[in-house]
Design a protein around this motif. Structure first.
Motif, PDB file in Angstrom:
ATOM      1  N   ARG A 209       0.829  -1.212   0.000  1.00 32.10           N
ATOM      2  CA  ARG A 209       0.000   0.000   0.000  1.00 32.10           C
ATOM      3  C   ARG A 209       0.860   1.258   0.000  1.00 32.10           C
ATOM      4  O   ARG A 209       0.550   2.234  -0.679  1.00 32.10           O
ATOM      5  CB  ARG A 209      -0.942  -0.003   1.193  1.00 32.10           C
ATOM      6  CG  ARG A 209      -2.067  -0.979   1.032  1.00 32.10           C
ATOM      7  CD  ARG A 209      -3.028  -0.927   2.188  1.00 32.10           C
ATOM      8  NE  ARG A 209      -4.091  -1.895   1.987  1.00 32.10           N
ATOM      9  CZ  ARG A 209      -4.827  -2.388   2.932  1.00 32.10           C
ATOM     10  NH1 ARG A 209      -4.648  -2.002   4.189  1.00 32.10           N
ATOM     11  NH2 ARG A 209      -5.767  -3.268   2.663  1.00 32.10           N
ATOM     12  N   SER A 210       1.942   1.249   0.758  1.00 33.54           N
ATOM     13  CA  SER A 210       2.837   2.401   0.796  1.00 33.54           C
ATOM     14  C   SER A 210       3.455   2.664  -0.570  1.00 33.54           C
ATOM     15  O   SER A 210       3.491   3.809  -1.039  1.00 33.54           O
ATOM     16  CB  SER A 210       3.933   2.164   1.838  1.00 33.54           C
ATOM     17  OG  SER A 210       4.869   3.204   1.812  1.00 33.54           O
ATOM     18  N   LEU A 211       3.926   1.619  -1.223  1.00 31.91           N
ATOM     19  CA  LEU A 211       4.502   1.778  -2.568  1.00 31.91           C
ATOM     20  C   LEU A 211       3.456   2.249  -3.560  1.00 31.91           C
ATOM     21  O   LEU A 211       3.708   3.140  -4.375  1.00 31.91           O
ATOM     22  CB  LEU A 211       5.118   0.458  -3.030  1.00 31.91           C
ATOM     23  CG  LEU A 211       6.367   0.012  -2.278  1.00 31.91           C
ATOM     24  CD1 LEU A 211       6.739  -1.406  -2.690  1.00 31.91           C
ATOM     25  CD2 LEU A 211       7.509   0.963  -2.529  1.00 31.91           C
ATOM     26  N   ARG A 212       2.267   1.656  -3.496  1.00 31.33           N
ATOM     27  CA  ARG A 212       1.190   2.033  -4.410  1.00 31.33           C
ATOM     28  C   ARG A 212       0.835   3.506  -4.256  1.00 31.33           C
ATOM     29  O   ARG A 212       0.618   4.221  -5.233  1.00 31.33           O
ATOM     30  CB  ARG A 212      -0.040   1.166  -4.145  1.00 31.33           C
ATOM     31  CG  ARG A 212      -1.223   1.488  -5.060  1.00 31.33           C
ATOM     32  CD  ARG A 212      -2.529   0.997  -4.510  1.00 31.33           C
ATOM     33  NE  ARG A 212      -2.789   1.652  -3.239  1.00 31.33           N
ATOM     34  CZ  ARG A 212      -3.610   1.191  -2.318  1.00 31.33           C
ATOM     35  NH1 ARG A 212      -4.246   0.067  -2.494  1.00 31.33           N
ATOM     36  NH2 ARG A 212      -3.814   1.853  -1.189  1.00 31.33           N
ATOM     37  N   ASP A 213       0.794   3.997  -3.029  1.00 34.48           N
ATOM     38  CA  ASP A 213       0.419   5.385  -2.773  1.00 34.48           C
ATOM     39  C   ASP A 213       1.463   6.373  -3.274  1.00 34.48           C
ATOM     40  O   ASP A 213       1.163   7.547  -3.475  1.00 34.48           O
ATOM     41  CB  ASP A 213       0.181   5.602  -1.279  1.00 34.48           C
ATOM     42  CG  ASP A 213      -1.047   4.864  -0.775  1.00 34.48           C
ATOM     43  OD1 ASP A 213      -1.879   4.450  -1.613  1.00 34.48           O
ATOM     44  OD2 ASP A 213      -1.169   4.681   0.448  1.00 34.48           O
ATOM     45  N   LYS A 214       2.691   5.910  -3.503  1.00 35.13           N
ATOM     46  CA  LYS A 214       3.755   6.788  -3.970  1.00 35.13           C
ATOM     47  C   LYS A 214       3.888   6.803  -5.493  1.00 35.13           C
ATOM     48  O   LYS A 214       4.653   7.583  -6.036  1.00 35.13           O
ATOM     49  CB  LYS A 214       5.085   6.371  -3.342  1.00 35.13           C
ATOM     50  CG  LYS A 214       5.098   6.618  -1.855  1.00 35.13           C
ATOM     51  CD  LYS A 214       6.368   6.162  -1.220  1.00 35.13           C
ATOM     52  CE  LYS A 214       6.265   6.387   0.287  1.00 35.13           C
ATOM     53  NZ  LYS A 214       7.423   5.975   1.011  1.00 35.13           N
ATOM     54  N   LEU A 215       3.143   5.960  -6.186  1.00 35.56           N
ATOM     55  CA  LEU A 215       3.230   5.878  -7.641  1.00 35.56           C
ATOM     56  C   LEU A 215       2.391   6.963  -8.300  1.00 35.56           C
ATOM     57  O   LEU A 215       1.406   7.438  -7.740  1.00 35.56           O
ATOM     58  CB  LEU A 215       2.746   4.511  -8.121  1.00 35.56           C
ATOM     59  CG  LEU A 215       3.621   3.332  -7.728  1.00 35.56           C
ATOM     60  CD1 LEU A 215       2.930   2.030  -8.093  1.00 35.56           C
ATOM     61  CD2 LEU A 215       4.976   3.416  -8.393  1.00 35.56           C
ATOM     62  N   ARG A 216       2.783   7.300  -9.505  1.00 34.16           N
ATOM     63  CA  ARG A 216       1.985   8.233 -10.298  1.00 34.16           C
ATOM     64  C   ARG A 216       0.649   7.581 -10.647  1.00 34.16           C
ATOM     65  O   ARG A 216       0.536   6.363 -10.721  1.00 34.16           O
ATOM     66  CB  ARG A 216       2.720   8.586 -11.588  1.00 34.16           C
ATOM     67  CG  ARG A 216       4.031   9.295 -11.383  1.00 34.16           C
ATOM     68  CD  ARG A 216       4.662   9.696 -12.720  1.00 34.16           C
ATOM     69  NE  ARG A 216       4.318   8.829 -13.824  1.00 34.16           N
ATOM     70  CZ  ARG A 216       5.202   8.200 -14.593  1.00 34.16           C
ATOM     71  NH1 ARG A 216       6.484   8.334 -14.363  1.00 34.16           N
ATOM     72  NH2 ARG A 216       4.809   7.446 -15.588  1.00 34.16           N
TER      73      ARG A 216
ATOM     74  N   VAL B 135       0.019  -1.344 -11.963  1.00 34.30           N
ATOM     75  CA  VAL B 135       0.678  -2.139 -10.937  1.00 34.30           C
ATOM     76  C   VAL B 135       0.111  -3.545 -10.957  1.00 34.30           C
ATOM     77  O   VAL B 135      -1.095  -3.740 -10.990  1.00 34.30           O
ATOM     78  CB  VAL B 135       0.470  -1.522  -9.534  1.00 34.30           C
ATOM     79  CG1 VAL B 135       1.088  -2.399  -8.464  1.00 34.30           C
ATOM     80  CG2 VAL B 135       1.041  -0.128  -9.482  1.00 34.30           C
ATOM     81  N   GLY B 136       1.013  -4.502 -10.935  1.00 34.37           N
ATOM     82  CA  GLY B 136       0.615  -5.901 -10.816  1.00 34.37           C
ATOM     83  C   GLY B 136       1.553  -6.584  -9.847  1.00 34.37           C
ATOM     84  O   GLY B 136       2.746  -6.297  -9.819  1.00 34.37           O
TER      85      GLY B 136
END
Length: 69
Positions: free
Chosen positions: A9-16, A21-22
């Motif tokens: 979730r942390s990584l996902r929230d930092k993406l453009r 994402v998979g």
């Protein structure tokens, strides 16, 4: 599992917002069946009848996505 979920979730929230994402968490020998699910998850339409062609459809998707970014 809770730590992995928080990390994802942390990584996902930092993406453009335009990032795809998979996450593949199962590399069991039935990967061909998993790959069908991965294709569906990314809404990749494929009528491929074997694992190699399904894999190629995924590679083509990744390549096209990368070229468009």
């Amino acid at each position: 599992m809770a730590r992995e979920t928080a990390l994802i979730r942390s990584l996902r929230d930092k993406l453009r917002a335009d990032c795809e994402v998979g996450l593949i968490t199962n590399t069991h020998s039935t990967f061909g069946n998993l790959l069908t699910c991965v294709l569906a998850g990314f809404k990749i339409e494929s009528t491929a009848s074997n694992k190699a062609k399904r894999y190629q459809a995924f590679v083509d998707f990744i390549t096209l996505t990368n070229e468009l970014s």
